[in-house]
Design an enzyme around this catalytic site. Structure first.
Site, PDB file in Angstrom:
ATOM      1  N   HIS A 124       0.792  -1.229   0.000  1.00 41.00           N
ATOM      2  CA  HIS A 124       0.000   0.000   0.000  1.00 41.00           C
ATOM      3  C   HIS A 124       0.823   1.277   0.000  1.00 41.00           C
ATOM      4  O   HIS A 124       0.267   2.370  -0.057  1.00 41.00           O
ATOM      5  CB  HIS A 124      -0.943   0.021   1.200  1.00 41.00           C
TER       6      HIS A 124
HETATM    7  C1  UD1 Z   1      -1.771   5.202   6.322  1.00 43.57           C
HETATM    8  C2  UD1 Z   1      -0.412   5.563   6.934  1.00 43.57           C
HETATM    9  C3  UD1 Z   1       0.563   4.403   6.754  1.00 43.57           C
HETATM   10  C4  UD1 Z   1      -0.026   3.117   7.283  1.00 43.57           C
HETATM   11  C5  UD1 Z   1      -1.371   2.872   6.622  1.00 43.57           C
HETATM   12  C6  UD1 Z   1      -2.024   1.601   7.105  1.00 43.57           C
HETATM   13  C7  UD1 Z   1       0.175   7.932   6.840  1.00 43.57           C
HETATM   14  C8  UD1 Z   1       1.091   8.900   6.213  1.00 43.57           C
HETATM   15  N1  UD1 Z   1       0.178   6.724   6.295  1.00 43.57           N
HETATM   16  O1  UD1 Z   1      -1.582   5.095   4.933  1.00 43.57           O
HETATM   17  O2  UD1 Z   1       1.749   4.696   7.454  1.00 43.57           O
HETATM   18  O3  UD1 Z   1       0.860   2.052   6.996  1.00 43.57           O
HETATM   19  O4  UD1 Z   1      -2.231   3.979   6.893  1.00 43.57           O
HETATM   20  O5  UD1 Z   1      -3.221   1.389   6.458  1.00 43.57           O
HETATM   21  O6  UD1 Z   1      -0.507   8.260   7.783  1.00 43.57           O
HETATM   22  N2  UD1 Z   1      -9.217   5.088   2.745  1.00 43.57           N
HETATM   23  C9  UD1 Z   1     -10.401   4.390   2.750  1.00 43.57           C
HETATM   24  N3  UD1 Z   1     -10.917   4.028   3.957  1.00 43.57           N
HETATM   25  C10 UD1 Z   1     -10.309   4.313   5.124  1.00 43.57           C
HETATM   26  C11 UD1 Z   1      -9.108   5.025   5.100  1.00 43.57           C
HETATM   27  C12 UD1 Z   1      -8.563   5.405   3.907  1.00 43.57           C
HETATM   28  O7  UD1 Z   1     -10.975   4.105   1.729  1.00 43.57           O
HETATM   29  O8  UD1 Z   1     -10.856   3.937   6.179  1.00 43.57           O
HETATM   30  C13 UD1 Z   1      -8.648   5.488   1.461  1.00 43.57           C
HETATM   31  C14 UD1 Z   1      -8.725   6.983   1.329  1.00 43.57           C
HETATM   32  O9  UD1 Z   1      -9.503   7.302   0.222  1.00 43.57           O
HETATM   33  C15 UD1 Z   1      -7.296   7.442   1.124  1.00 43.57           C
HETATM   34  C16 UD1 Z   1      -6.503   6.175   0.960  1.00 43.57           C
HETATM   35  O10 UD1 Z   1      -7.311   5.092   1.402  1.00 43.57           O
HETATM   36  O11 UD1 Z   1      -7.137   8.251  -0.002  1.00 43.57           O
HETATM   37  C17 UD1 Z   1      -5.251   6.261   1.780  1.00 43.57           C
HETATM   38  O12 UD1 Z   1      -5.552   6.513   3.149  1.00 43.57           O
HETATM   39  P1  UD1 Z   1      -4.569   7.406   4.063  1.00 43.57           P
HETATM   40  O13 UD1 Z   1      -5.034   7.405   5.470  1.00 43.57           O
HETATM   41  O14 UD1 Z   1      -4.318   8.684   3.395  1.00 43.57           O
HETATM   42  O15 UD1 Z   1      -3.186   6.673   4.016  1.00 43.57           O
HETATM   43  P2  UD1 Z   1      -2.826   5.128   3.944  1.00 43.57           P
HETATM   44  O16 UD1 Z   1      -2.315   4.873   2.571  1.00 43.57           O
HETATM   45  O17 UD1 Z   1      -3.922   4.261   4.474  1.00 43.57           O
END
Ligand code: UD1
Length: 383
Positions: free
Chosen positions: A219
């Site tokens: 991811h």
């Molecule tokens: C975040 C953390 C990463 C961790 C990961 C575990 C940061 C910088 N990164 O990355 O260190 O390893 O979480 O999962 O904080 N989304 C959903 N549902 C959710 C949450 C997110 O669909 O419940 C989607 C959102 O549209 C978003 C994407 O996933 O654009 C990424 O989510 P985000 O929290 O920005 O970062 P992660 O890639 O999950």
């Protein structure tokens, strides 16, 4: 005379790996007589990324949910800061506790520092040296702001000392993520039951149970945000699956990038089972039975080391060197040829055996609670 009031520790969680770390800490704080308040930033909000973890890890409902949701890292950080300030001003805790390296960790750390609330960082001192990772910025800044820095491995202390952090702020406590792992293994289903829980897995299950299987999680922006890199990785997984059936638990970020770039066809393969983000007990059930794990996650590198399962990390660097020097982790870098070779090596030779690092013993959270008690006692005396 009345007994002194319990010290108030506010604990911040935001994203999936935070939930796994906070569960044992909350239990230990409660057992230590602290009054702990749980604040969820809402960075992860899906049922699969958040609620399931609360249920399985028996984490109490958050006292406060800031509900920030998706956004750029900068937008998330800013929203969390704006949301958290009035909460901490209304009821000022004796200490704010943050875990790990996600955007919620950094945002809450900044607010605590600005409000002069003592800050405790659990999992301090890890560095990948890769400043293109958002987490690296989060780690460095959070550590610089922290009053109490609790580490998972001894090398982290050396790193912090080199960065000018005073020695008396740093304590080696072990790894709270492994507390959760060890406490949860008994409740984890069998790998077969986990596979059976996913529709359409019947043919796959038969293959996986007879030949063994690999578990894949990817991811990181560096692996999934560039379409060329992502497509090369997916093609490589298809090639690997001919030798070893793969379960690929697809993170929301990865799923979105696969869809946007029209790459789903690369995963249409009876030897690759794709699943949504898995509940914690399901993921550990697969991890412990897998012949190998391919990942770019930080936590998975640690969990595989604790379980003695070979881990191939598809990244150029790791902030968790002990998983390489003592554990079962191999850093394969960004070459997909190296990844394929590493898989073949594990299949032919069994992979790294490793040993459990010091203080990854299931009792790290007790030490977290004890160090916080020491810190607050000393602080009260010096006032
Ligand atoms: C975040 C953390 C990463 C961790 C990961 C575990 C940061 C910088 N990164 O990355 O260190 O390893 O979480 O999962 O904080 N989304 C959903 N549902 C959710 C949450 C997110 O669909 O419940 C989607 C959102 O549209 C978003 C994407 O996933 O654009 C990424 O989510 P985000 O929290 O920005 O970062 P992660 O890639 O999950």
């Amino acid at each position: 005379m009345n007994a002194p009031p319990a010290w108030r520790v506010d604990c911040i969680v935001g994203a999936r790996p935070n939930f796994v770390k906070i569960a044992p800490i909350l239990r230990a704080l409660k057992a230590g007589g602290f009054s702990a308040r749980l604040i969820h930033t809402g960075q992860h909000y899906d049922r699969a990324m958040s609620e399931v973890f609360f249920n399985e890890l028996q984490i109490p409902e958050p006292d406060i949910d800031l509900g920030v949701g998706s956004g750029s890292g900068i937008a998330q950080t800013a929203q969390i800061m704006i949301g958290l300030e009035p909460v901490l001003l209304a009821e000022r805790p004796d200490m704010l506790l943050v875990v790990g390296d996600v955007n919620s960790t950094l945002a809450a750390g900044l607010v605590a520092a600005k409000l002069l609330i003592p800050l405790c960082h659990v999992e301090a001192g890890l560095r990948s040296g890769d400043w293109t990772m958002p987490e690296e910025v989060n780690r460095f800044v959070t550590d610089g702001l922290s009053d109490l820095l609790l580490t998972t491995e001894r090398e982290a202390e050396e790193t912090l000392l080199r960065e000018g952090i005073p020695r008396d702020r740093i304590h080696f406590v072990g790894n709270v993520m492994i507390d959760s792992l060890l406490a949860s293994l008994v409740r984890a289903p069998s790998a077969e039951a986990t596979l059976a829980a996913h529709d359409g897995a019947l043919a796959f299950r038969a293959e996986a149970m007879s030949r063994g299987f690999g578990l894949v999680t990817l991811h990181r922006p560096s692996n999934v945000d560039d379409p060329a890199r992502l497509s090369e990785l997916l093609e490589t997984l298809a090639e690997i699956s001919a030798r070893l059936p793969l379960v690929f638990a697809v993170h929301p970020r990865t799923r979105a990038r696969i869809a946007e770039n029209g790459l789903a066809r690369l995963l249409e393969n009876r030897l690759i089972l794709t699943t949504p983000p898995l509940p914690y007990l399901q993921v550990i059930s697969l991890m412990k039975s897998a012949r190998l794990v391919i990942t770019d996650s930080g936590g998975v590198q640690e969990e595989t080391t604790a379980l003695g399962v070979p881990c191939l990390t598809a990244r150029a660097s790791t902030e968790r060197p002990i998983t390489i020097t003592q554990g079962t982790n191999t850093l394969v870098g960004l070459s997909t040829v190296a990844l394929k070779n590493a898989v073949m090596d594990v299949l032919e030779n069994g992979g790294k055996r490793g040993r459990t690092p010091e203080l990854w013993d299931g009792r790290a959270a007790e030490r977290v609670s004890a160090r916080i008690g020491d810190y607050l006692t000393d602080r009260a005396k010096s006032k």
